[in-house]
Design a protein around this motif. Structure first.
Motif, PDB file in Angstrom:
ATOM      1  N   LEU A 128     -10.380 -10.015   4.915  1.00 55.99           N
ATOM      2  CA  LEU A 128      -9.279  -9.208   5.433  1.00 55.99           C
ATOM      3  C   LEU A 128      -9.780  -7.857   5.923  1.00 55.99           C
ATOM      4  CD1 LEU A 128      -6.313  -8.533   5.931  1.00 55.99           C
ATOM      5  CD2 LEU A 128      -6.084  -7.967   3.502  1.00 55.99           C
ATOM      6  N   ALA A 129     -10.678  -7.241   5.184  1.00 56.08           N
ATOM      7  CA  ALA A 129     -11.242  -5.948   5.600  1.00 56.08           C
ATOM      8  C   ALA A 129     -11.976  -6.091   6.928  1.00 56.08           C
ATOM      9  CB  ALA A 129     -12.175  -5.420   4.519  1.00 56.08           C
ATOM     10  N   GLU A 130     -12.728  -7.170   7.095  1.00 55.39           N
ATOM     11  CA  GLU A 130     -13.456  -7.406   8.339  1.00 55.39           C
ATOM     12  C   GLU A 130     -12.480  -7.605   9.497  1.00 55.39           C
ATOM     13  OE1 GLU A 130     -16.620  -7.678  10.852  1.00 55.39           O
ATOM     14  OE2 GLU A 130     -16.670  -7.152   8.706  1.00 55.39           O
ATOM     15  N   CYS A 131     -11.404  -8.351   9.246  1.00 57.85           N
ATOM     16  CA  CYS A 131     -10.402  -8.593  10.287  1.00 57.85           C
ATOM     17  C   CYS A 131      -9.753  -7.283  10.730  1.00 57.85           C
ATOM     18  CB  CYS A 131      -9.353  -9.574   9.768  1.00 57.85           C
ATOM     19  SG  CYS A 131      -7.967  -9.853  10.884  1.00 57.85           S
ATOM     20  N   ARG A 132      -9.459  -6.404   9.770  1.00 56.59           N
ATOM     21  CA  ARG A 132      -8.766  -5.149  10.091  1.00 56.59           C
ATOM     22  C   ARG A 132      -9.638  -4.174  10.874  1.00 56.59           C
ATOM     23  NH1 ARG A 132      -5.083  -2.907   5.199  1.00 56.59           N
ATOM     24  NH2 ARG A 132      -4.014  -1.875   6.940  1.00 56.59           N
ATOM     25  N   ARG A 133     -10.923  -4.427  10.911  1.00 51.30           N
ATOM     26  CA  ARG A 133     -11.797  -3.565  11.716  1.00 51.30           C
ATOM     27  C   ARG A 133     -11.590  -3.797  13.210  1.00 51.30           C
ATOM     28  NH1 ARG A 133     -15.616  -5.107   7.521  1.00 51.30           N
ATOM     29  NH2 ARG A 133     -15.926  -3.323   6.113  1.00 51.30           N
ATOM     30  N   VAL A 134     -11.095  -4.984  13.564  1.00 55.86           N
ATOM     31  CA  VAL A 134     -10.939  -5.311  14.985  1.00 55.86           C
ATOM     32  C   VAL A 134      -9.494  -5.664  15.357  1.00 55.86           C
ATOM     33  CG1 VAL A 134     -13.330  -6.052  15.261  1.00 55.86           C
ATOM     34  CG2 VAL A 134     -11.607  -7.711  14.532  1.00 55.86           C
ATOM     35  N   GLU A 135      -8.665  -5.947  14.362  1.00 53.60           N
ATOM     36  CA  GLU A 135      -7.279  -6.322  14.621  1.00 53.60           C
ATOM     37  C   GLU A 135      -6.352  -5.559  13.685  1.00 53.60           C
ATOM     38  OE1 GLU A 135      -6.612 -10.535  14.528  1.00 53.60           O
ATOM     39  OE2 GLU A 135      -8.629 -10.996  15.267  1.00 53.60           O
ATOM     40  N   ASP A 136      -5.057  -5.734  13.905  1.00 55.25           N
ATOM     41  CA  ASP A 136      -4.061  -5.117  13.038  1.00 55.25           C
ATOM     42  C   ASP A 136      -3.117  -6.210  12.528  1.00 55.25           C
ATOM     43  OD1 ASP A 136      -2.590  -3.252  11.665  1.00 55.25           O
ATOM     44  OD2 ASP A 136      -1.332  -2.731  13.391  1.00 55.25           O
ATOM     45  N   PRO A 137      -3.614  -7.053  11.624  1.00 56.43           N
ATOM     46  CA  PRO A 137      -2.795  -8.174  11.167  1.00 56.43           C
ATOM     47  C   PRO A 137      -1.676  -7.708  10.232  1.00 56.43           C
ATOM     48  CG  PRO A 137      -4.781  -8.054   9.855  1.00 56.43           C
ATOM     49  CD  PRO A 137      -4.913  -6.985  10.922  1.00 56.43           C
ATOM     50  N   VAL A 138      -0.685  -8.543  10.084  1.00 56.66           N
ATOM     51  CA  VAL A 138       0.356  -8.298   9.092  1.00 56.66           C
ATOM     52  C   VAL A 138      -0.229  -8.627   7.715  1.00 56.66           C
ATOM     53  CG1 VAL A 138       2.645  -8.971   8.261  1.00 56.66           C
ATOM     54  CG2 VAL A 138       2.156  -8.921  10.732  1.00 56.66           C
ATOM     55  N   VAL A 139      -0.135  -7.679   6.797  1.00 53.44           N
ATOM     56  CA  VAL A 139      -0.582  -7.916   5.426  1.00 53.44           C
ATOM     57  C   VAL A 139       0.657  -7.949   4.542  1.00 53.44           C
ATOM     58  CG1 VAL A 139      -1.974  -7.094   3.497  1.00 53.44           C
ATOM     59  CG2 VAL A 139      -2.782  -6.766   5.856  1.00 53.44           C
TER      60      VAL A 139
ATOM     61  N   ALA B 192     -10.065  -5.874  -3.701  1.00 52.00           N
ATOM     62  CA  ALA B 192      -9.586  -5.241  -2.466  1.00 52.00           C
ATOM     63  C   ALA B 192     -10.271  -3.906  -2.209  1.00 52.00           C
ATOM     64  CB  ALA B 192      -8.066  -5.061  -2.535  1.00 52.00           C
ATOM     65  N   GLU B 193     -10.345  -3.071  -3.238  1.00 52.15           N
ATOM     66  CA  GLU B 193     -10.959  -1.747  -3.060  1.00 52.15           C
ATOM     67  C   GLU B 193     -12.459  -1.878  -2.774  1.00 52.15           C
ATOM     68  OE1 GLU B 193     -10.855   2.660  -5.148  1.00 52.15           O
ATOM     69  OE2 GLU B 193     -10.406   0.883  -6.364  1.00 52.15           O
ATOM     70  N   ALA B 194     -13.129  -2.781  -3.487  1.00 49.85           N
ATOM     71  CA  ALA B 194     -14.546  -2.984  -3.259  1.00 49.85           C
ATOM     72  C   ALA B 194     -14.831  -3.487  -1.842  1.00 49.85           C
ATOM     73  CB  ALA B 194     -15.083  -3.979  -4.292  1.00 49.85           C
ATOM     74  N   ALA B 195     -13.841  -4.160  -1.264  1.00 46.33           N
ATOM     75  CA  ALA B 195     -13.999  -4.649   0.107  1.00 46.33           C
ATOM     76  C   ALA B 195     -13.799  -3.564   1.144  1.00 46.33           C
ATOM     77  CB  ALA B 195     -13.014  -5.791   0.353  1.00 46.33           C
ATOM     78  N   GLY B 196     -13.409  -2.367   0.702  1.00 46.40           N
ATOM     79  CA  GLY B 196     -13.207  -1.252   1.623  1.00 46.40           C
ATOM     80  C   GLY B 196     -11.802  -1.132   2.155  1.00 46.40           C
ATOM     81  N   LEU B 197     -10.862  -1.865   1.575  1.00 45.40           N
ATOM     82  CA  LEU B 197      -9.480  -1.751   2.020  1.00 45.40           C
ATOM     83  C   LEU B 197      -8.863  -0.485   1.413  1.00 45.40           C
ATOM     84  CD1 LEU B 197      -8.526  -5.490   1.559  1.00 45.40           C
ATOM     85  CD2 LEU B 197      -8.562  -4.262   3.739  1.00 45.40           C
ATOM     86  N   PRO B 198      -8.198   0.321   2.227  1.00 45.06           N
ATOM     87  CA  PRO B 198      -7.601   1.555   1.692  1.00 45.06           C
ATOM     88  C   PRO B 198      -6.405   1.261   0.792  1.00 45.06           C
ATOM     89  CG  PRO B 198      -6.947   1.232   3.994  1.00 45.06           C
ATOM     90  CD  PRO B 198      -7.940   0.164   3.661  1.00 45.06           C
TER      91      PRO B 198
END
Length: 453
Positions: A361-372, A443-449
């Motif tokens: 999810l973190a990787e996806c959010r770097r290039v897209e803005d998906p619904v979470v 989630a936090e370890a993955a870099g998600l705010p």
């Protein structure tokens, strides 16, 4: 000589008990499927002479009435419970002989319900243990808001008084044997550990370490949603449940499954979430048989709607059927076992959706803005959530599908099980979905705010 056997009802987070001596025994708060109580008594070589209820249950259908009828046991129910069947009404202080030197002494402990009663197990006048039902639990108490909203604060205060009564009247060595508190939504908090005593609770339970006003304020502030099916349990138990029926349901073929889906009925796939995501009958919902099946299926399904079960094996189907009767879903409309290819009409493709981790999810959010989409309960989200995520608790999602923003939906919970259920609901509604099958701690370890409420 005495014994106490614990019967775990793991899917509902409850326990029932068989306690007795050399010849006879009592069953406390039995589940709907009473065969396991009969088997426990047979292993001990004792006759069930008494069946007792600590209260009229809100979270499961009792097997008490059926068990008493079948064994000829006396059925003890708190006198204040307005039931519609013959029973032995129990009053505060009543003493019931169970075996030659074993007795139960009733202790009025209102709070979880107005009529709640605990039972002290005594031998030669010494208290060995106390069956506390939904009163004093391990580290917490039973929630006081399941009966009537206008009674909640009064019952919370009664819980505090009841806990203090048990601590004052029983020895520190007495084992505390609650019915709730092992994952049950009847518990006001999470229990720590699997066994305790009056002495341990005196030192650590907030009901015994806080003054009444502090305790009530904190207890009420911490109450979360409880399953919708609870509304139906009290009336069923008050009226007297019908005997359980665990005979196999009718077998459905692919055409019947398709017809039931077209009619708007629920078709539930019990396989594990990995297998379901890889391929399933379009329109079906995934409630894993190894998860909290009874709790979440009964919570979400419109009460009384027919349900067809799809299982990997006959054993999985039988186990699921047993779990469901405990919460009043008595007879599946139909069932099928095997693989999804056999459940789909010839020429029809299976549906599927991807699974992912929080790192994905973190990787996806770097290039897209998906619904979470966060489907955890409000109390869980309050401790931290992914910035920008949409919050719809799982138990509300089937009524709020239109509130999910357009786009590909990445759905998560705390560990993956509820996300899988949510993903299946969204998939059945025609949405593009990704099920995050990962622990929220990643989630936090993955870099998600993350943000805190």
């Amino acid at each position: 000589m005495f014994f106490v056997d614990t019967i775990e009802i793991a899917g509902l987070g409850n326990r029932s008990y068989l306690a007795g001596g050399e010849r006879t025994a009592v069953v406390v708060d039995p589940p709907r499927d009473i065969d396991q109580m009969l088997e426990a008594a047979a292993r001990r070589g004792v006759r069930i002479s008494h069946v007792v209820e600590t209260h009229i249950h809100n979270d499961y259908v009792t097997g008490g009435l059926d068990l008493a009828r079948l064994t000829g046991a006396a059925y003890l129910v708190p006198a204040g419970a307005a039931v519609s069947f013959e029973r032995v009404p129990v009053h505060d202080g009543d003493r019931t002989l169970i075996d030659t030197d074993l007795a139960l002494r009733a202790l009025a402990t209102p709070g979880h319900t107005p009529h709640h009663t605990a039972y002290a197990l005594e031998q030669h006048g010494t208290v060995l243990a106390v069956f506390t039902g939904g009163s004093l639990l391990i580290g917490t108490v039973g929630r006081p808001d399941l009966v009537e909203p206008r009674l909640t604060e009064d019952l919370a205060r009664a819980q505090h008084a009841s806990a203090h009564r048990l601590a004052a009247e029983l020895p520190d060595t007495a084992t505390v044997l609650p019915t709730h508190g092992f994952g049950s939504f009847c518990s006001a908090g999470q229990s720590a550990g699997s066994e305790t005593t009056i002495g341990k609770e005196r030192a650590s339970n907030e009901a015994l370490t806080q003054d009444v006003d502090t305790f009530v304020t904190r207890l009420l502030a911490g109450l979360d949603d409880f399953p919708a099916y609870y509304t139906h349990m009290g009336p069923v138990n008050t009226a007297g449940p019908a005997p359980v029926d665990l005979t196999a349901p009718a077998v459905a073929d692919a055409e019947e499954i398709a017809a039931r889906l077209a009619a708007g009925e629920w078709v539930v796939d019990l396989r594990n979430r990995i297998a379901f995501a890889e391929g399933h009958v379009a329109g079906t919902y995934n409630f894993e048989a190894d998860g909290q099946l009874a709790t979440y299926l009964a919570w979400l399904i419109p009460w009384g709607k027919p349900v067809t079960l799809l299982a990997a094996s006959a054993e999985q189907l039988a186990c699921a059927q047993r779990e469901l009767v405990r919460v009043g879903i008595d007879r599946p409309a139909a069932a099928a076992t095997g693989e999804p290819a056999a459940w789909t009409p010839e020429g029809t493709d299976l549906a599927a959706f991807p699974r992912a981790t929080f790192a994905d999810l973190a990787e996806c959010r770097r290039v897209e803005d998906p619904v979470v989409l966060d489907v955890r309960r409000a109390s869980e989200r309050a401790a931290g959530f992914i910035q920008g995520s949409v919050h719809i608790p799982l138990h509300a999602l089937h009524r709020r599908l239109e509130d999910v923003p357009p786009g590909v939906v990445w759905v998560h919970c705390a560990g993956g099980m509820r996300a899988a259920i949510a993903a299946s609901l969204l998939d059945a509604a025609g949405r593009d979905v990704v099920a995050v099958d990962d622990s929220f701690t990643a989630a936090e370890a993955a870099g998600l705010p993350l943000r805190a409420a």
